[in-house]
Scaffold this active site. Sequence first.
Site, mmCIF file in Angstrom:
data_model
loop_
_atom_site.group_PDB
_atom_site.id
_atom_site.type_symbol
_atom_site.label_atom_id
_atom_site.label_comp_id
_atom_site.label_asym_id
_atom_site.label_seq_id
_atom_site.Cartn_x
_atom_site.Cartn_y
_atom_site.Cartn_z
ATOM 1 N N LEU A 40 0.857 -1.184 0.000
ATOM 2 C CA LEU A 40 0.000 0.000 0.000
ATOM 3 C C LEU A 40 0.895 1.237 0.000
ATOM 4 C CD1 LEU A 40 -2.815 -0.816 2.613
ATOM 5 C CD2 LEU A 40 -3.127 -0.465 0.159
ATOM 6 N N ASP A 41 0.550 2.243 -0.817
ATOM 7 C CA ASP A 41 1.294 3.496 -0.826
ATOM 8 C C ASP A 41 1.222 4.150 0.556
ATOM 9 O OD1 ASP A 41 1.926 3.228 -3.487
ATOM 10 O OD2 ASP A 41 0.232 4.427 -4.186
ATOM 11 N N PRO A 42 2.196 4.994 0.898
ATOM 12 C CA PRO A 42 2.139 5.692 2.196
ATOM 13 C C PRO A 42 0.837 6.445 2.418
ATOM 14 C CG PRO A 42 4.308 5.945 1.221
ATOM 15 C CD PRO A 42 3.460 5.262 0.181
ATOM 16 N N MET A 43 0.284 7.060 1.346
ATOM 17 C CA MET A 43 -0.959 7.815 1.475
ATOM 18 C C MET A 43 -2.143 6.920 1.841
ATOM 19 S SD MET A 43 -3.049 9.952 -1.469
ATOM 20 C CE MET A 43 -3.981 8.528 -2.048
ATOM 21 N N ALA A 44 -2.099 5.668 1.382
ATOM 22 C CA ALA A 44 -3.238 4.764 1.520
ATOM 23 C C ALA A 44 -3.337 4.198 2.934
ATOM 24 C CB ALA A 44 -3.132 3.632 0.511
#
Length: 303
Positions: A40-44
């Site tokens: 998962l991306d850091p934003m997610a």
Amino acid sequence: MPGPSGLILIDKPGGITSHGVVTRTRKRAATRKVGHAGTLDPMATGLLLLGLGSSTRLLTYMVGLDKEYEATIRLGQTSSTDDADGEVSPPASRAALDAVGESELSAEIEHLIGNIEQVPSTVSAIKVDGKRAYARARAGEEVVLKPRSVTVSAFDVLDLRREESVIDVDVRVECSSGTYIRALARDLGTGLSVGGHLTALRRTRVGPFRIADAVELEELNVAEHLLSPVDAASALFPTVTLDEDAADDLSHGRRIGTSGIPAVTGAIAAIAPDGRLIGLMERRGEHMRTLVNFPEDEGGSRG
């Protein structure tokens, strides 16, 4: 004493990488043998599957599972990364936004459902000539990625909010592994001629595992929240309980007969009479052969 083995469902917070979650879990579990399935991306935020001990052997079979997300797509602006972390363009004209009605939105979403060809975001982790696409993009290189076949089985609008210069659309997406929700946001905005990018993303399901059963990272208690290897495998595969002779043979890498075993394609979880996970096996002609075996003291047991 072997270290802990099993699966942990984490509700990843925003602002941390998936590897960062692994690092924190290693400390809590007092073991280096921790891995994750499906970055998962850091934003997610949302569901991240972690494997501990010998159960990291199951992670290979999890990365290809279908997934479900809840997301917010902002229509009216593009982004250099197709999400809120990139450089955002000036907003589209008010006339262009006013032309986006519910029927237009529904029609464009319909084009993005089913088996589609999707061009991943240029800041994805896909390798181009041995180097990650995002690394090439950040180095100023022009990155051209080839379309990939993905499946979007559901793309539902949950809410729509019209602001002065943008339209925020909350959606739920069910899709195959390898689908980029950022790319869906980008393509939806392109199709509506206003531009679009992702401003929020939350993964709510990976295969049979759901966010409702996950634990927040700060509340993780490894012993309390560890799903045993046999329970994890049973959620992923058909299961067969073997007799003692067959269990012993399979445990030592010997082939066994197919009598009483379902005629299914792919992996089957083999369970010992005492309820522990022996490993995974698959049918090869008139025999079953081992795919992955578990140590006898790490196979867990049915709860």
